[in-house]
Design a protein around this motif. Sequence first.
Motif, PDB file in Angstrom:
ATOM      1  N   LEU A 121      -4.249   6.683   8.154  1.00  0.00           N
ATOM      2  CA  LEU A 121      -4.801   5.612   8.828  1.00  0.00           C
ATOM      3  C   LEU A 121      -5.910   4.255   8.308  1.00  0.00           C
ATOM      4  CD1 LEU A 121      -4.928   4.096  11.375  1.00  0.00           C
ATOM      5  CD2 LEU A 121      -6.719   5.058  12.787  1.00  0.00           C
ATOM      6  N   GLY A 122      -7.006   5.056   7.575  1.00  0.00           N
ATOM      7  CA  GLY A 122      -7.372   4.194   6.617  1.00  0.00           C
ATOM      8  C   GLY A 122      -7.641   3.134   6.221  1.00  0.00           C
ATOM      9  N   GLN A 123      -6.251   3.401   5.531  1.00  0.00           N
ATOM     10  CA  GLN A 123      -5.656   2.315   4.528  1.00  0.00           C
ATOM     11  C   GLN A 123      -5.517   0.472   5.482  1.00  0.00           C
ATOM     12  OE1 GLN A 123      -2.647   3.386   2.707  1.00  0.00           O
ATOM     13  NE2 GLN A 123      -0.914   3.909   4.652  1.00  0.00           N
ATOM     14  N   PHE A 124      -5.266   1.486   6.565  1.00  0.00           N
ATOM     15  CA  PHE A 124      -5.216   0.009   7.530  1.00  0.00           C
ATOM     16  C   PHE A 124      -5.878  -0.833   8.237  1.00  0.00           C
ATOM     17  CE2 PHE A 124      -0.514   2.922   7.007  1.00  0.00           C
ATOM     18  CZ  PHE A 124      -0.051   1.410   6.406  1.00  0.00           C
ATOM     19  N   VAL A 125      -7.055  -0.068   7.988  1.00  0.00           N
ATOM     20  CA  VAL A 125      -8.071  -0.592   9.111  1.00  0.00           C
ATOM     21  C   VAL A 125      -9.509  -1.143   8.100  1.00  0.00           C
ATOM     22  CG1 VAL A 125      -7.285   0.380  11.388  1.00  0.00           C
ATOM     23  CG2 VAL A 125      -8.852   1.803  10.174  1.00  0.00           C
ATOM     24  N   GLY A 135       6.883   8.102  17.242  1.00  0.00           N
ATOM     25  CA  GLY A 135       8.502   8.733  17.052  1.00  0.00           C
ATOM     26  C   GLY A 135       9.270   7.892  16.967  1.00  0.00           C
ATOM     27  N   GLY A 136      10.407   8.630  17.322  1.00  0.00           N
ATOM     28  CA  GLY A 136      12.139   8.087  16.904  1.00  0.00           C
ATOM     29  C   GLY A 136      12.805   7.987  15.709  1.00  0.00           C
ATOM     30  N   LEU A 137      13.472   6.763  15.162  1.00  0.00           N
ATOM     31  CA  LEU A 137      14.211   7.727  14.026  1.00  0.00           C
ATOM     32  C   LEU A 137      13.400   6.896  12.660  1.00  0.00           C
ATOM     33  CD1 LEU A 137      17.455   5.535  14.395  1.00  0.00           C
ATOM     34  CD2 LEU A 137      16.875   8.153  14.025  1.00  0.00           C
ATOM     35  N   LEU A 138      12.442   6.646  13.233  1.00  0.00           N
ATOM     36  CA  LEU A 138      11.304   6.096  12.123  1.00  0.00           C
ATOM     37  C   LEU A 138      10.466   7.495  11.853  1.00  0.00           C
ATOM     38  CD1 LEU A 138      11.306   2.498  12.297  1.00  0.00           C
ATOM     39  CD2 LEU A 138      12.488   4.148   9.850  1.00  0.00           C
ATOM     40  N   GLY A 139      10.389   7.941  13.061  1.00  0.00           N
ATOM     41  CA  GLY A 139       9.091   8.968  12.584  1.00  0.00           C
ATOM     42  C   GLY A 139       7.182   8.694  13.629  1.00  0.00           C
ATOM     43  N   GLY A 140       7.409   9.400  13.516  1.00  0.00           N
ATOM     44  CA  GLY A 140       5.381   9.350  14.550  1.00  0.00           C
ATOM     45  C   GLY A 140       4.975   8.941  12.737  1.00  0.00           C
ATOM     46  N   GLY A 141       3.269   9.138  13.276  1.00  0.00           N
ATOM     47  CA  GLY A 141       2.061   8.806  13.107  1.00  0.00           C
ATOM     48  C   GLY A 141       1.804   7.576  12.873  1.00  0.00           C
ATOM     49  N   VAL A 142       1.361   6.882  12.009  1.00  0.00           N
ATOM     50  CA  VAL A 142       1.166   5.810  11.469  1.00  0.00           C
ATOM     51  C   VAL A 142       2.346   4.635  11.111  1.00  0.00           C
ATOM     52  CG1 VAL A 142       0.086   4.507  10.038  1.00  0.00           C
ATOM     53  CG2 VAL A 142      -1.290   6.238  10.444  1.00  0.00           C
ATOM     54  N   MET A 143       3.051   5.757  10.427  1.00  0.00           N
ATOM     55  CA  MET A 143       4.421   4.733  10.518  1.00  0.00           C
ATOM     56  C   MET A 143       5.176   4.280  11.780  1.00  0.00           C
ATOM     57  SD  MET A 143       4.068   3.786   7.264  1.00  0.00           S
ATOM     58  CE  MET A 143       5.217   3.040   7.138  1.00  0.00           C
ATOM     59  N   GLY A 144       5.175   5.605  12.465  1.00  0.00           N
ATOM     60  CA  GLY A 144       5.635   5.222  13.990  1.00  0.00           C
ATOM     61  C   GLY A 144       5.052   4.029  14.192  1.00  0.00           C
ATOM     62  N   LEU A 145       3.820   4.032  14.648  1.00  0.00           N
ATOM     63  CA  LEU A 145       3.702   3.101  15.408  1.00  0.00           C
ATOM     64  C   LEU A 145       3.728   1.911  15.004  1.00  0.00           C
ATOM     65  CD1 LEU A 145       1.108   1.994  17.224  1.00  0.00           C
ATOM     66  CD2 LEU A 145      -1.263   2.496  15.435  1.00  0.00           C
TER      67      LEU A 145
END
Length: 119
Positions: free
Chosen positions: A115-119, A61-71
Amino acid sequence: MDELFASIASNVGIDPELAQKAVGMILGFLQKEGPAEQIAQMMAAMPDAQALIDGAPEAGGGLLGGGVMGLGSALMGMGLGMGEISGVAKETVAFARAQAGEEAVDQVIAAIPGLGQFV
């Protein structure tokens, strides 16, 4: 789960307490974004997972959005660099696969865009 935190501390080079918070955030993200049936299977195989999620800061969430990028943004906000985030994520996924089986965990990863590109 203590063996996971010790492994992360040793292999990634971060404090076990920070590892615990990061794992809680990652598991919370997976719980929120992943397919319910596979998440339930994963959580049942990792009995302390829900307590970790409940005690972790909220990710996304927040200004940068949710999803993988938010995490990722939330984890960086805790002081982790990209290499450390990748290391924690890989260690967490390897542990989850060992506990819950590869099929369930791989289905969770495949269901979450990017997500797959990070794990």
